[in-house]
Design an enzyme around this catalytic site. Sequence first.
Site, PDB file in Angstrom:
ATOM      1  N   HIS A 127       0.837  -0.942  -0.477  1.00  0.00           N
ATOM      2  CA  HIS A 127      -0.067   0.451  -0.441  1.00  0.00           C
ATOM      3  C   HIS A 127       1.182   0.996  -0.136  1.00  0.00           C
ATOM      4  CE1 HIS A 127       1.093   0.659   4.098  1.00  0.00           C
ATOM      5  NE2 HIS A 127       0.741  -0.902   4.652  1.00  0.00           N
ATOM      6  N   ASP A 128       0.335   2.234  -0.360  1.00  0.00           N
ATOM      7  CA  ASP A 128       1.025   4.057  -0.631  1.00  0.00           C
ATOM      8  C   ASP A 128       2.357   3.532  -1.633  1.00  0.00           C
ATOM      9  OD1 ASP A 128      -1.745   5.190   0.435  1.00  0.00           O
ATOM     10  OD2 ASP A 128      -0.703   3.483   2.377  1.00  0.00           O
ATOM     11  N   GLY A 145       5.269  -1.354   2.632  1.00  0.00           N
ATOM     12  CA  GLY A 145       3.915  -0.492   2.312  1.00  0.00           C
ATOM     13  C   GLY A 145       4.893   1.395   2.537  1.00  0.00           C
TER      14      GLY A 145
END
Length: 271
Positions: A127-128, A145
């Site tokens: 994520h991200d 992440g």
Amino acid sequence: MSTVAATARIHPMAVIEDGAVIGENVSVGPFCTIGAHVVLKDDVQVISHAVVTGRTEIGRGSKIFPMAVIGGTSQSLHEAGEDSTLTVGEGCTMREGVTINTGTVGGGGKTVVGNNCLLLANSHVAHDCILGDGIIMSNNVMLAGHVRVDDRAILGGGCAVHQFGRIGRHAFIGGLSAVSYDVIPYGMLNGNPGVLAGLNVVGMSRSGIERATIHIVRRAFKQIFEGEGNIRSNAAAIRDDYADCKEVMEILDFIAADSDRALSSPHRGKA
């Protein structure tokens, strides 16, 4: 209702959920699932047994191989089902078993993969993460992440990158390396823990950087990492001397930028 272009080729055993947008000349093979909020741009190929889900956009001409899961919910412990996105650029290849997660609200809400990236089998983008263009991730590479990887970096098989880490443009990460700290542009890191082993001279040469410029960057590298002061003070001290060399200035700007991680070095693995 889904929007499917007339020239798209959808296998009868694929599942296209209501709301998906399928562009011209897209090919979706058997046993694939395309989610309700997915956009497949023109000429995308999803071969078979792959899942594209979430609020995900796949750029023109990209190719997704079997068993990949693209756009799955983040694995963050703080995930609460908020809307977030994944954008994959044009001409990317996601080989077998690749997983790419959408973003989290706390991390900016988006995961981004640039153009012409090659993600080999079982590599993972959490994520991200923000990836630039022309990146190669070899088999089993793991990005935690919030990692940022800049253009044309190469990550060797099985390496792992700590959350919030930065990998600079044209950097090279050796196979099975543990990337706990930021890696400068043009840097070459190997080992566990990862140690900055010098410059990615081969990559620099292949990208068209002249030999004379490479020698200048090497000289600056020694001044930064072998000088009497700490890395950041050494970098600041030589800035005026290298104002005409954009490659050195790129390294100096990377070192000076704010970061959640320390800097990898040739000595202790960080600085």
